[in-house]
Design an enzyme around this catalytic site. Structure first.
Site, PDB file in Angstrom:
ATOM      1  N   ASP A  27       0.871  -1.162   0.000  1.00  0.00           N
ATOM      2  CA  ASP A  27       0.000   0.000   0.000  1.00  0.00           C
ATOM      3  C   ASP A  27       0.919   1.226   0.000  1.00  0.00           C
ATOM      4  O   ASP A  27       2.117   1.112   0.323  1.00  0.00           O
ATOM      5  CB  ASP A  27      -0.901  -0.035   1.232  1.00  0.00           C
ATOM      6  CG  ASP A  27      -1.825   1.159   1.305  1.00  0.00           C
ATOM      7  OD1 ASP A  27      -2.459   1.490   0.291  1.00  0.00           O
ATOM      8  OD2 ASP A  27      -1.901   1.777   2.380  1.00  0.00           O
ATOM      9  N   ASP A  49      -0.149   5.067   0.938  1.00  0.00           N
ATOM     10  CA  ASP A  49      -0.380   6.113   1.933  1.00  0.00           C
ATOM     11  C   ASP A  49      -0.349   5.547   3.353  1.00  0.00           C
ATOM     12  O   ASP A  49      -1.047   4.581   3.662  1.00  0.00           O
ATOM     13  CB  ASP A  49      -1.717   6.796   1.667  1.00  0.00           C
ATOM     14  CG  ASP A  49      -1.762   7.445   0.291  1.00  0.00           C
ATOM     15  OD1 ASP A  49      -0.708   7.928  -0.167  1.00  0.00           O
ATOM     16  OD2 ASP A  49      -2.834   7.459  -0.338  1.00  0.00           O
TER      17      ASP A  49
END
Length: 228
Positions: free
Chosen positions: A12, A14
Site C-alpha cells: 500500500d 499512503d
C-alpha cells in the site's frame, strides 16, 4: 499443490510507504497554489478523508471532487503542479526506512508492486520515486481529447477491488494466485480483503483497528516510521 513460481512484495502507499496520505495531501497542495477555495475545498477534503478512515468513502464521488481542478487546468498545468507537489511535499516525506524495505525485496528478486486506492495521476510519479515500475492504482477515465474526465475507469483499486485488480494483473501475465507467494504491507483496515488473501500479511504503521486485528491473528506488525 504446486510450488509458487514467483514472490510478490505488495505495498500500500499512503501511511504505509509514505508517512502521509498523498490523495489528501494533493488536495491540500491545490489549495496552497490557489486552484480551489481554501475554506470549502478544505472542509470537503477533510470530510472525504474521514470517510476513508471510517471505511465508508464513495470513491467515485471523491475522485470527481479531487480531480476537478486538474481536469479544468489541463495536462500541462497539471503536470507542472504535480512536479512541484513531488518536490515540495512528497520527496521530503520519503523516509530511508521505506526505500530500504522496497530495495530489500527488489534485491531478493521479488516482484514489487505498489497497490493504492489513490488515483494514478497522483501516484504514478510517487511509485517512480520509489523505483517501482509496477503500480496498480485507481484508474481515471479519459475523454475523446485524451484528457481526464473526472470519472473512474473500471473497478476502483479499493477494498475488495484490490483483490480483483491484482487478480487481473496476475492474469495479464499468465499467472494466477497459485503461481505466487505474496507479502502485503498495509496500514489500513480498508485493505483487509487483500491482507486476508495473501500468504504473508504485514500490518505496517497500522491504524488502531488493524493493529488489534493483527495481534489477534498473529500477523507481523511493522512500525516503519517509529521514532528512534
Amino acid at each position: 499443490m504446486k510450488k509458487p513460481l514467483y514472490r510478490l512484495a505488495l505495498f500500500d502507499l499512503d501511511h504505509t510507504l509514505l508517512p502521509l496520505d498523498s490523495d489528501h495531501g494533493w488536495g491540500e497542495f491545490t489549495m496552497q497554489i490557489g486552484w480551489c477555495d481554501r475554506a470549502e475545498f478544505g472542509r470537503r477534503n477533510d470530510a472525504f478523508f474521514q470517510d476513508y478512515l471510517a471505511g465508508r468513502l464513495d470513491i467515485h464521488d471523491y475522485v470527481r471532487f479531487a480531480t476537478e481542478a486538474v481536469v479544468q487546468r489541463g495536462p500541462q498545468a497539471a503536470a507542472a503542479a504535480h512536479q512541484r507537489f513531488m518536490d515540495e511535499i512528497i520527496r521530503p516525506a520519503i523516509r530511508p526506512e521505506a526505500i530500504e524495505l522496497v530495495r530489500r525485496h527488489q534485491q531478493a528478486g521479488d516482484v514489487v508492486v505498489i497497490t493504492s486506492a489513490t488515483n494514478e495521476f497522483v501516484t504514478r510519479p510517487i511509485a517512480q520515486a520509489f523505483g517501482v515500475d509496477e503500480l496498480i492504482a485507481t484508474e481515471l477515465a479519459r475523454g475523446p481529447d485524451g484528457w481526464l474526465t473526472g470519472e473512474v475507469a473500471g473497478q476502483p483499486n479499493m477494498r475488495e477491488g484490490k483483490v480483483a485488480r491484482l487478480a487481473a494483473w496476475l492474469a495479464a501475465r499468465g499467472w494466477d494466485w497459485s503461481d505466487v507467494e505474496a507479502t502485503f504491507y498495509s496500514d489500513s483496515m480498508n485493505d483487509l480483503p487483500l491482507l486476508e488473501k495473501v500468504q504473508h500479511p504485514v500490518a505496517t504503521n497500522p491504524d488502531e483497528r488493524l493493529r488489534a486485528l493483527a495481534q489477534e491473528r498473529g500477523w507481523p506488525v511493522l512500525d516503519l516510521f517509529k521514532e528512534k
